[in-house]
Scaffold this motif. Structure first.
Motif, short mmCIF file in Angstrom:
data_model
loop_
_atom_site.label_atom_id
_atom_site.label_comp_id
_atom_site.label_asym_id
_atom_site.label_seq_id
_atom_site.Cartn_x
_atom_site.Cartn_y
_atom_site.Cartn_z
N ASP A 9 0.93 -1.19 0.00
CA ASP A 9 -0.30 -0.04 -0.37
C ASP A 9 0.89 0.99 0.16
O ASP A 9 1.59 1.23 0.99
N ILE A 10 0.20 2.41 -0.34
CA ILE A 10 1.11 3.98 -0.65
C ILE A 10 0.56 4.81 -1.25
O ILE A 10 -1.08 4.22 -1.00
N HIS A 11 0.35 5.93 0.48
CA HIS A 11 -0.25 6.90 0.78
C HIS A 11 0.12 8.46 0.81
O HIS A 11 1.27 8.15 0.78
N ARG A 12 -0.03 9.30 -0.04
CA ARG A 12 0.82 9.96 -0.18
C ARG A 12 0.24 11.19 0.84
O ARG A 12 -0.94 10.81 1.94
N ILE A 100 8.19 2.26 4.16
CA ILE A 100 9.55 2.33 3.26
C ILE A 100 8.40 4.32 3.30
O ILE A 100 7.72 4.65 2.94
N ALA A 101 9.92 4.72 4.31
CA ALA A 101 9.41 6.76 4.87
C ALA A 101 11.60 7.06 4.62
O ALA A 101 11.31 6.25 6.09
N LYS A 137 16.12 9.25 -0.70
CA LYS A 137 15.61 9.77 -1.17
C LYS A 137 15.37 9.79 -2.80
O LYS A 137 15.00 10.96 -3.57
N LEU A 138 15.20 8.60 -3.01
CA LEU A 138 14.61 8.19 -4.47
C LEU A 138 13.25 7.76 -4.59
O LEU A 138 12.68 6.88 -3.93
N GLY A 139 12.84 8.65 -5.93
CA GLY A 139 11.01 8.16 -6.09
C GLY A 139 10.39 9.04 -4.97
O GLY A 139 10.46 9.93 -4.11
N PHE A 140 9.35 8.63 -4.73
CA PHE A 140 8.32 8.94 -3.89
C PHE A 140 7.88 9.25 -2.81
O PHE A 140 8.45 10.56 -2.01
N THR A 141 8.68 8.26 -2.53
CA THR A 141 8.61 8.06 -0.72
C THR A 141 10.32 8.82 -0.46
O THR A 141 9.75 9.94 0.47
N GLY A 142 11.22 8.59 -1.40
CA GLY A 142 12.20 9.37 -0.91
C GLY A 142 11.83 10.50 -1.33
O GLY A 142 12.77 11.73 -0.50
N ARG A 143 11.40 11.61 -1.48
CA ARG A 143 11.01 12.57 -2.19
C ARG A 143 9.92 13.68 -0.81
O ARG A 143 9.68 14.54 -0.52
N GLY A 144 10.28 12.59 0.20
CA GLY A 144 9.05 13.23 1.36
C GLY A 144 7.70 12.76 1.58
O GLY A 144 6.76 14.04 1.44
#
Length: 162
Positions: A9-12, A100-101, A137-144
């Motif tokens: 799962d993933i949420h913004r 992953i955060a 720091k890579l991708g969606f999670t990496g950019r916070g």
């Protein structure tokens, strides 16, 4: 029969919401957007458990179009999934999950998360593993921009349940 399932799962992140992970409220400037409390860890575990018993996915059982469950606690979702497992006489042997955060730091909350998750699915905390990592720091999670979670679940089912 031993079966396994995998969940993801993933949420913004959004402003104005609490951050809930593994049933634990964690101090953070933003929370996660979702129809429920958006607890990605609990959602990934629910999907892994549902997959292990071939019972579809979280979206089938808890659709985001159902207004009666808007804001539902993901711990409650896990309790309902545990009832589905019980109906098939499935016994949870193990749950392993990774969040992953980039932030916040989750290791200080892992034990309480394990306790809450284990209680929700009706197993001892020794059967639940919760880990956290970054994506460097890579991708969606990496950019916070949000948080993701993966989970696997192993269950024992009687042959007659299939």
């Amino acid at each position: 029969m031993i079966r396994s399932g995998i969940g993801y799962d993933i949420h913004r992140f959004v402003d104005g919401r609490k951050l809930i992970l593994g049933g634990v409220e964690i101090a953070h400037a933003r929370g996660l957007e979702g129809h429920s409390d958006a607890d990605v860890l609990s959602h990934a575990i629910a999907d892994a458990l549902l997959g292990a018993i071939s019972a579809g996915d979280i979206g089938e059982h808890f659709p985001n179009t159902d207004e009666s469950i808007r804001g539902i606690s993901s711990v409650e979702i896990l309790k309902r999934v545990a009832k589905l497992l019980a109906e098939k006489n499935a016994r949870v042997l193990n749950v392993d999950a990774t969040v992953i955060a980039e932030a916040p730091k989750l290791a200080p909350h892992a034990l309480v998360m394990r306790q809450k998750l284990a209680a929700a699915i009706g197993v001892s905390e020794s059967k639940v593993s919760v880990k956290a990592t970054t994506s460097e720091k890579l991708g969606f999670t990496g950019r916070g921009e949000g948080i993701a979670a993966y989970a696997t679940a192993t269950v024992r089912l009687p042959w007659s349940a299939l």
